[in-house]
Design an enzyme around this catalytic site. Structure first.
Site: not given
Length: 549
Positions: A132-133, A149, A157, A189-190, A258-259, A303
């Site tokens: 994903n990302d 990701q 996922w 995570f991202s 996050r991110d 996000e």
């Protein structure tokens, strides 16, 4: 090589002699001598925990649907850095699949890699598993780095790692081993990556500047921000012993923190982190990438934050800052190194399957280039998700003020060759001329058409609406769109069609969108312009090369 099976009256112990294996119920030990461990996966079984130990020390815990009988596809773990070591694998599910794990210098299915039936041919996809990302997009020492990701153990996922690929030209990618793995703080995570040229974090060695990744570690309790550094151009990372560097759940009464997107703010001589927290983007500052101070917050985003400065119409003396999130809407404003002040927006610049786009840090030519995750499946494949085309972002003056434009980077031109070109056609003429291209794996089509007697018109492929332009409601494929000329009856499009995806760039990048390529099963029209008495002013078809050959 055949396994020997030894049975007693009271217990059943399997002993498998294959590439250094010894096996007992629920556990297997492997003396690593090859590059890969190959694992069979079946979606008919439930996920269960698989624990890896290396030379007796804990290494990794993931979940996997390990196939003990029928196999849907194979996944792998690159163990080239573990040659000569012993890996113990404990599986807490049906352990019948342990006997089917094997090591080799090739992947299971290597012969068909990149030529599978539903493998995109000019978009990046991972060899196996879910993506994903995009994360940590950065240029360094002549190479573009795409981290992302990644679940290496299934096409759905889970088990978030950072995958890693490199490119010399933003188009042709070489996939490397995963860069970041789940740990005691959570799954990966991202986040983003920077080069610490001035050694602010103190990780540089012998004049080699560290590549530093800022990422979120996700656990059931909370999400925290961490850093890791690499001195070998992203091939291996060492996680900072003082992690996490930000733990802000208590400040927001929310797990959603996050991110991190990190960049150097030269006027203030400090690092900036833009972090999604609860209902928007927070801004933190730091002198050393380890100690962070909260500065401000902008609500209205969700996000994957971005914040960057762009010249308007290429004029470095006239700039605006752009803030966006994962959904493809943005604000324009000013930034003083601590506070982003919105002045205009939110505006959409892209829509459809794209999500969580991130821009490259450290670009050698000053361009602002992004890559977005394409939320597109690939039927029957051992991988899922893709990266959309890299695009260049610019700010241009419009009648409404400066707006963000988005077009494929110039490097994409190498993939496409013009094969047909026409002008001033009726829709019927255009449809007939396009017949030979209906079922092509990959194409690029450029066209401008005029509505004249219609309030809506468009362009289909086997019934799927690639373009649906409604002049009455001012929409393109359901999103509000008003052309620069209010009275214009024309619309232009640059269309990229891969095996599983379609990307469309309207009127020179004023708006863009993407979608899964999904023809209607009962439709035989192929390419089809529709609308009352429309005029196809120009039409050009390009063949497409594969990036995998």
């Amino acid at each position: 090589m055949n396994p020997q099976i030894v049975k007693t009256a009271t217990t059943c112990i399997l002993i498998l002699l294959l590439g250094g294996f010894s096996l007992k119920a629920g556990e297997i030990e492997i003396n690593i001598s090859k590059r890969y461990l190959n694992f069979p996966v079946s979606h008919e079984v439930d996920r269960a925990e698989m624990i890896f130990q290396v030379d007796g020390k804990p290494d990794l815990s993931v979940v996997i649907r390990l196939a003990h009988d029928q196999t849907d596809y194979w996944v792998f773990k690159d163990v080239s850095d573990l040659k000569g070591k012993t890996v113990k694998i404990t599986y807490r599910g049906d352990d019948g699949g342990l006997a089917r794990i094997y090591q080799a210098d090739t992947l299971a299915g290597q012969d068909s890699l990149y030529s599978e039936r539903n493998r995109p041919q000019f978009h990046f996809t991972t060899r196996r598993g879910w993506i994903n990302d995009p994360n940590g997009l950065i240029y360094h020492d002549g190479q573009y780095h795409l981290f992302y990701q990644h679940n290496p153990y299934e096409r759905e996922w889970q088990n978030m790692h950072w995958g890693h690929a490199i490119s010399d030209d933003l188009i042709h990618w070489e996939e490397l081993p995963d860069a970041l793995y789940p740990d005691e703080l959570g799954t990966m995570f991202s986040g983003s990556a920077v080069i610490d040229y001035d050694n602010t974090a103190g990780f540089n060695t012998d004049g080699v500047p560290a590549m530093i990744a800022a990422y979120t570690a996700d656990s059931p309790e909370k999400q925290v921000q961490c850093i890791a550094y690499s001195l070998d151009n992203g091939r291996t990372f060492i996680k900072y012993k003082g992690n996490p560097v930000i733990d802000s759940k208590h400040s927001w009464n929310s797990k959603d923190t996050r991110d991190p997107k990190v960049f150097w703010y030269k006027p203030g001589n400090h690092w900036v982190m833009v972090l999604n927290e609860r209902d928007g983007h927070s801004i933190y500052t730091s002198a050393n990438l380890k100690d962070w101070k909260y500065e401000s917050h902008v609500t209205g985003f969700w996000e994957c934050p971005e914040l960057f400065e762009l010249p308007i119409d290429g004029n470095p003396g006239n700039t605006k800052w752009v803030m966006y999130g994962a959904s493809g809407t943005y604000m324009l404003g000013s930034f003083d190194g601590k506070v982003f002040t919105p002045e205009a927006g939110k505006y959409p610049y892209t829509a459809g399957s794209i999500y969580a786009a991130q821009t490259f840090t450290n670009m050698p030519d000053g361009r602002r280039v992004q890559i977005g995750w394409g939320r597109i499946s690939h039927a029957g494949m051992p991988f899922n998700g893709m990266m959309l085309l890299p695009t260049e972002l610019t700010l241009r003056t419009t009648k409404e003020g400066p707006r963000l434009f988005n077009v494929p980077v110039k490097e994409t031109e190498q993939l496409f060759s013009s094969v047909r070109q026409w002008e001033n056609l009726t829709s019927d003429q255009a449809n007939e001329l396009l017949d030979e291209f209906d079922r092509a794996d990959g194409l690029r089509i450029k066209t401008t058409f005029k509505l004249s007697h219609a309030t809506s018109a468009g362009f289909n492929l086997f019934g799927q609406r690639i373009i649906d332009y409604d002049l009455n409601f001012n929409t393109v494929n359901g999103t509000f769109y008003s052309p620069a000329d209010r009275t214009s009856m024309e619309i232009s499009a640059d269309i990229y069609i891969d095996r599983t995806s379609i990307e469309v760039f309207i009127d020179g990048g004023a708006f863009s969108y993407s979608m899964e390529r999904k023809p209607h099963a009962d439709n035989q029209e192929g390419f089809h312009f529709w609308g009352n008495n429309i005029e196809v002013k120009n039409l050009e078809v390009f063949s497409a090369q594969s990036i995998w050959k």
